[in-house]
Design a protein around this motif. Structure first.
Motif, mmCIF file in Angstrom:
data_model
loop_
_atom_site.group_PDB
_atom_site.id
_atom_site.type_symbol
_atom_site.label_atom_id
_atom_site.label_comp_id
_atom_site.label_asym_id
_atom_site.label_seq_id
_atom_site.Cartn_x
_atom_site.Cartn_y
_atom_site.Cartn_z
ATOM 1 N N GLY A 112 0.850 -1.188 0.000
ATOM 2 C CA GLY A 112 0.000 0.000 0.000
ATOM 3 C C GLY A 112 0.876 1.225 0.000
ATOM 4 N N GLY A 113 0.335 2.325 0.524
ATOM 5 C CA GLY A 113 1.102 3.563 0.558
ATOM 6 C C GLY A 113 0.649 4.491 -0.544
ATOM 7 N N ALA A 114 1.382 5.559 -0.682
ATOM 8 C CA ALA A 114 0.891 6.640 -1.534
ATOM 9 C C ALA A 114 1.112 6.386 -3.024
ATOM 10 N N LYS A 115 2.318 6.013 -3.409
ATOM 11 C CA LYS A 115 2.655 6.080 -4.836
ATOM 12 C C LYS A 115 3.170 4.781 -5.443
ATOM 13 N N ASN A 136 3.754 -3.811 3.624
ATOM 14 C CA ASN A 136 4.399 -2.500 3.495
ATOM 15 C C ASN A 136 3.417 -1.476 2.921
ATOM 16 N N GLY A 137 3.086 -0.486 3.707
ATOM 17 C CA GLY A 137 2.267 0.635 3.230
ATOM 18 C C GLY A 137 0.802 0.510 3.602
ATOM 19 N N PRO A 138 0.230 1.603 4.148
ATOM 20 C CA PRO A 138 -1.161 1.579 4.600
ATOM 21 C C PRO A 138 -2.176 1.471 3.451
ATOM 22 N N MET A 139 -3.390 1.025 3.813
ATOM 23 C CA MET A 139 -4.469 0.809 2.833
ATOM 24 C C MET A 139 -5.226 2.082 2.489
ATOM 25 N N GLY A 140 -5.068 3.102 3.338
ATOM 26 C CA GLY A 140 -5.783 4.356 3.128
ATOM 27 C C GLY A 140 -5.123 5.439 3.962
ATOM 28 N N VAL A 141 -5.776 6.586 4.020
ATOM 29 C CA VAL A 141 -5.244 7.699 4.814
ATOM 30 C C VAL A 141 -5.586 7.414 6.288
ATOM 31 N N PHE A 142 -4.829 6.467 6.870
ATOM 32 C CA PHE A 142 -5.187 5.929 8.190
ATOM 33 C C PHE A 142 -5.007 6.939 9.305
ATOM 34 N N GLU A 143 -4.295 8.038 8.989
ATOM 35 C CA GLU A 143 -4.105 9.089 10.005
ATOM 36 C C GLU A 143 -5.440 9.783 10.307
ATOM 37 N N MET A 144 -6.402 9.707 9.380
ATOM 38 C CA MET A 144 -7.720 10.319 9.601
ATOM 39 C C MET A 144 -8.730 9.202 9.866
ATOM 40 N N ASP A 155 7.100 4.661 -5.948
ATOM 41 C CA ASP A 155 7.996 4.199 -4.877
ATOM 42 C C ASP A 155 8.015 2.680 -4.730
ATOM 43 N N LYS A 156 7.050 2.006 -5.329
ATOM 44 C CA LYS A 156 6.903 0.572 -5.068
ATOM 45 C C LYS A 156 7.139 -0.288 -6.307
ATOM 46 N N ILE A 157 7.555 0.322 -7.411
ATOM 47 C CA ILE A 157 7.748 -0.436 -8.659
ATOM 48 C C ILE A 157 8.693 -1.612 -8.441
ATOM 49 N N MET A 206 -12.856 11.660 -4.263
ATOM 50 C CA MET A 206 -11.562 10.953 -4.258
ATOM 51 C C MET A 206 -11.602 9.765 -3.311
ATOM 52 N N GLY A 207 -10.931 8.672 -3.727
ATOM 53 C CA GLY A 207 -10.865 7.474 -2.883
ATOM 54 C C GLY A 207 -9.751 7.614 -1.860
ATOM 55 N N LEU A 208 -10.125 7.497 -0.577
ATOM 56 C CA LEU A 208 -9.098 7.663 0.473
ATOM 57 C C LEU A 208 -8.935 6.418 1.347
ATOM 58 N N GLY A 226 6.936 -4.235 7.245
ATOM 59 C CA GLY A 226 8.096 -3.637 6.581
ATOM 60 C C GLY A 226 8.392 -2.207 6.988
ATOM 61 N N GLY A 227 8.275 -1.890 8.241
ATOM 62 C CA GLY A 227 8.703 -0.583 8.741
ATOM 63 C C GLY A 227 7.831 0.585 8.322
ATOM 64 N N GLY A 228 8.333 1.790 8.568
ATOM 65 C CA GLY A 228 7.687 3.026 8.134
ATOM 66 C C GLY A 228 6.244 3.153 8.593
ATOM 67 N N ASP A 229 5.366 3.553 7.664
ATOM 68 C CA ASP A 229 3.969 3.829 8.005
ATOM 69 C C ASP A 229 3.189 2.605 8.456
ATOM 70 N N SER A 230 3.531 1.448 7.941
ATOM 71 C CA SER A 230 2.801 0.245 8.374
ATOM 72 C C SER A 230 3.115 -0.062 9.834
ATOM 73 N N GLY A 267 -3.291 -1.965 -2.089
ATOM 74 C CA GLY A 267 -4.186 -1.012 -1.424
ATOM 75 C C GLY A 267 -3.565 0.370 -1.406
ATOM 76 N N GLY A 268 -4.215 1.293 -0.699
ATOM 77 C CA GLY A 268 -3.649 2.634 -0.555
ATOM 78 C C GLY A 268 -3.819 3.494 -1.795
ATOM 79 N N GLY A 269 -3.162 4.628 -1.756
ATOM 80 C CA GLY A 269 -3.267 5.577 -2.864
ATOM 81 C C GLY A 269 -2.863 4.959 -4.190
ATOM 82 N N LEU A 270 -1.862 4.088 -4.136
ATOM 83 C CA LEU A 270 -1.354 3.528 -5.395
ATOM 84 C C LEU A 270 -2.353 2.599 -6.078
HETATM 85 N N1 LIG Z 1 -5.999 6.607 -1.050
HETATM 86 C C1 LIG Z 1 -5.042 7.431 -0.633
HETATM 87 N N2 LIG Z 1 -4.960 8.681 -1.111
HETATM 88 C C2 LIG Z 1 -3.979 9.509 -0.679
HETATM 89 N N3 LIG Z 1 -3.045 9.178 0.213
HETATM 90 C C3 LIG Z 1 -3.084 7.939 0.718
HETATM 91 C C4 LIG Z 1 -4.079 7.014 0.321
HETATM 92 N N4 LIG Z 1 -3.872 5.866 0.979
HETATM 93 C C5 LIG Z 1 -2.805 6.065 1.775
HETATM 94 N N5 LIG Z 1 -2.324 7.307 1.627
HETATM 95 C C6 LIG Z 1 -1.209 7.933 2.363
HETATM 96 O O1 LIG Z 1 -0.011 7.302 2.031
HETATM 97 C C7 LIG Z 1 0.911 7.580 3.068
HETATM 98 C C8 LIG Z 1 1.892 6.459 3.200
HETATM 99 O O2 LIG Z 1 2.502 6.211 1.983
HETATM 100 P P1 LIG Z 1 4.078 6.134 1.819
HETATM 101 O O3 LIG Z 1 4.291 5.532 0.482
HETATM 102 O O4 LIG Z 1 4.689 7.446 2.141
HETATM 103 O O5 LIG Z 1 4.481 5.221 3.035
HETATM 104 P P2 LIG Z 1 4.863 3.730 3.137
HETATM 105 O O6 LIG Z 1 4.412 2.996 1.957
HETATM 106 O O7 LIG Z 1 4.444 3.230 4.455
HETATM 107 O O8 LIG Z 1 6.431 3.860 3.083
HETATM 108 P P3 LIG Z 1 7.446 3.780 4.285
HETATM 109 O O9 LIG Z 1 7.252 2.407 4.856
HETATM 110 O O10 LIG Z 1 8.770 3.959 3.640
HETATM 111 O O11 LIG Z 1 7.073 4.867 5.246
HETATM 112 C C9 LIG Z 1 0.113 7.739 4.314
HETATM 113 O O12 LIG Z 1 0.460 8.959 4.925
HETATM 114 C C10 LIG Z 1 -1.330 7.733 3.851
HETATM 115 O O13 LIG Z 1 -2.084 8.781 4.398
#
Ligand SMILES: Nc1ncnc2c1ncn2[C@@H]1O[C@H](COP(=O)(O)OP(=O)(O)OP(=O)(O)O)[C@@H](O)[C@H]1O
Ligand SMILES: O=C(O)[C@H](O)COP(=O)(O)O
Length: 394
Positions: A195-198, A317-325, A201-203, A292-294, A349-353, A219-222
């Motif tokens: 998951g995660g934003a982009k 590795n990486g959240p499924m959504g904007v879990f901070e909200m 970064d995950k290619i 927008m899908g969050l 895998g560290g970081g946001d997860s 999942g996530g933004g990507l």
């Molecule tokens: N659908 C979405 N739209 C926009 N932002 C999103 C969405 N889903 C998740 N995010 C945001 O993506 C951010 C995390 O992505 P990022 O790629 O920076 O972290 P990561 O994959 O956990 O990497 P690392 O482990 O290196 O920190 C979170 O802050 C989260 O709010």
């Protein structure tokens, strides 16, 4: 994993040992908000103290870009370390030079010194050989326990290893053992959750995991670039236009390799990027044009939880959504809970997860939480980490 020497392969008694740790902890107003990385280094430090080594600790904190930044000093870390060790730690305001050399010369066996943020010197990130030599001359032995910074070829993570005997610490070893074993000889079904934003970064990690896993969960933004690649409109969701073809190629590759690729079937959409936004749950074929899908939707989250439940090894590795909200935390929470209850071996895998499993209070239910965000990603991509390569072979 790699055939590198560890602390156990050398004699450290009475030696001056330069220990690179990753004390890059999150801070708010001078207060440490998560001390995981300090605690994770304790076994190595304790061992060295017990062995009667003179322990010289070095770390970076933040990205001061070669300048002294008052809010990036390691002073608070030194205080906390002394509490955790229940022993004094001498914190210096420099990492090289006369004051440091004198302090080291006065050390007794079992003493600990914490040097100042090594990134206050521009030579650190440039891997300047002169700076590496200055670090090296403080010690007889180098121990790298900074897994979180192992993907950086810096003076205190790589350059120094050219000058004095260089071995890994216990945390470094543990991280390599767990991640290395998972990737080279995984128990199956093996599932990766990305998951995660982009996408950008995950290619590398997606490419590499497609060669190894049975299930790949997106999942996530990507995920919205993947949804778009399937021909759906995604409204104002995060889109990387130039990665749509790549997402298509991943979908094809998964088919060809027999990897089950799991993508969202529904999403939590919002009328704006805000914690107070209006929200609705829609199928991925019905995302309204100006929303927008969050987060992933509940059906998707339930599907993902089912796959996690039936897996023997899961890497996340990486959240499924904007879990901070709160309104967009549900998908990440469902995945975190599924990770907490599966009988499979769970690796974060560290970081946001890692932050997410802390937030949902299931961190203690995970089998391994890596202290490295970028480092664990690069390891999963199959890249060589310079901080490890530089260590002495067995
Ligand atoms: N659908 C979405 N739209 C926009 N932002 C999103 C969405 N889903 C998740 N995010 C945001 O993506 C951010 C995390 O992505 P990022 O790629 O920076 O972290 P990561 O994959 O956990 O990497 P690392 O482990 O290196 O920190 C979170 O802050 C989260 O709010
Ligand atoms: O937090 C991290 O991932 C490590 O401490 C490395 O930090 P860096 O990305 O600033 O090199």
């Amino acid at each position: 994993m790699l055939n590198k020497k560890t602390m156990k392969d050398i004699d450290v008694k009475g030696k001056r040992v330069f220990v690179r740790v990753d004390f890059n902890v999150p801070m708010a107003d001078g207060v440490i908000t998560d001390e995981t990385r300090i605690r994770a280094a304790i076994p190595t430090i304790e061992y060295l103290v017990e062995q009667g080594a003179k322990v010289i600790l070095a770390s970076h904190l933040g990205r001061p870009k070669g300048e002294v930044k008052e809010d990036m000093r390691l002073t608070a870390v030194g205080v906390r370390l002394a509490e955790l060790m229940a022993k004094p730690v001498t914190k210096l305001d420099e990492s090289i030079g006369q004051v440091v050399e004198e302090a080291v010369a006065n050390m007794q066996n079992g003493d600990m010194i914490l040097l100042e943020n090594v990134r206050f010197h521009a030579g650190e990130e440039k891997n300047d050989p002169a700076l590496a030599e200055q670090f090296a001359k403080l010690a007889d032995v180098y121990v790298n326990d900074a897994f979180g910074a192992a993907h950086r070829a810096h003076a205190s993570t790589e350059g120094i290893a050219k000058h004095i005997p260089a071995v890994s610490g216990f945390l470094m070893q543990k991280e390599l053992d767990v991640l290395g074993k998972a990737l080279s000889n995984p128990e199956r079904p093996f599932t990766a959750i990305i998951g995660g934003a982009k996408v950008k970064d995950k290619i590398g990690v997606i490419e590499s995991l497609l060669e190894k896993v049975d299930h790949l969960i997106i999942g996530g933004g990507l995920s919205f670039t993947f949804i778009k690649a399937q021909g759906y409109d995604i409204g104002k969701s995060l889109l990387e236009e130039d990665k749509i073809d790549l997402a298509k190629s991943f979908i094809e590759k998964a088919k060809a390799k027999g990897v089950q690729l799991h993508m969202p079937v529904d999403a939590v959409v919002a009328n704006e990027f805000s914690k107070d936004a209006e929200t609705q749950i829609v199928g991925v074929d019905a995302i309204p044009g100006d929303w927008m899908g969050l987060d992933i939707g509940p059906k998707t989250a339930a599907n993902y939880a089912e796959v996690i439940k039936d897996s023997k090894l899961i890497i996340w590795n990486g959240p499924m959504g904007v879990f901070e909200m709160d309104k967009f935390a549900s998908g990440t929470k469902t995945v975190a809970d599924a990770m907490a209850t599966t009988t499979g071996y769970t690796v974060i895998g560290g970081g946001d997860s890692a932050a997410a499993v802390e937030k949902f209070e299931v961190a203690d239910k995970m089998d391994h939480i890596s202290t490295g965000g970028g480092a664990s990603l690069e390891l999963m991509e199959g890249k060589e980490l310079p901080g490890i390569v530089a260590l002495n072979d067995k």
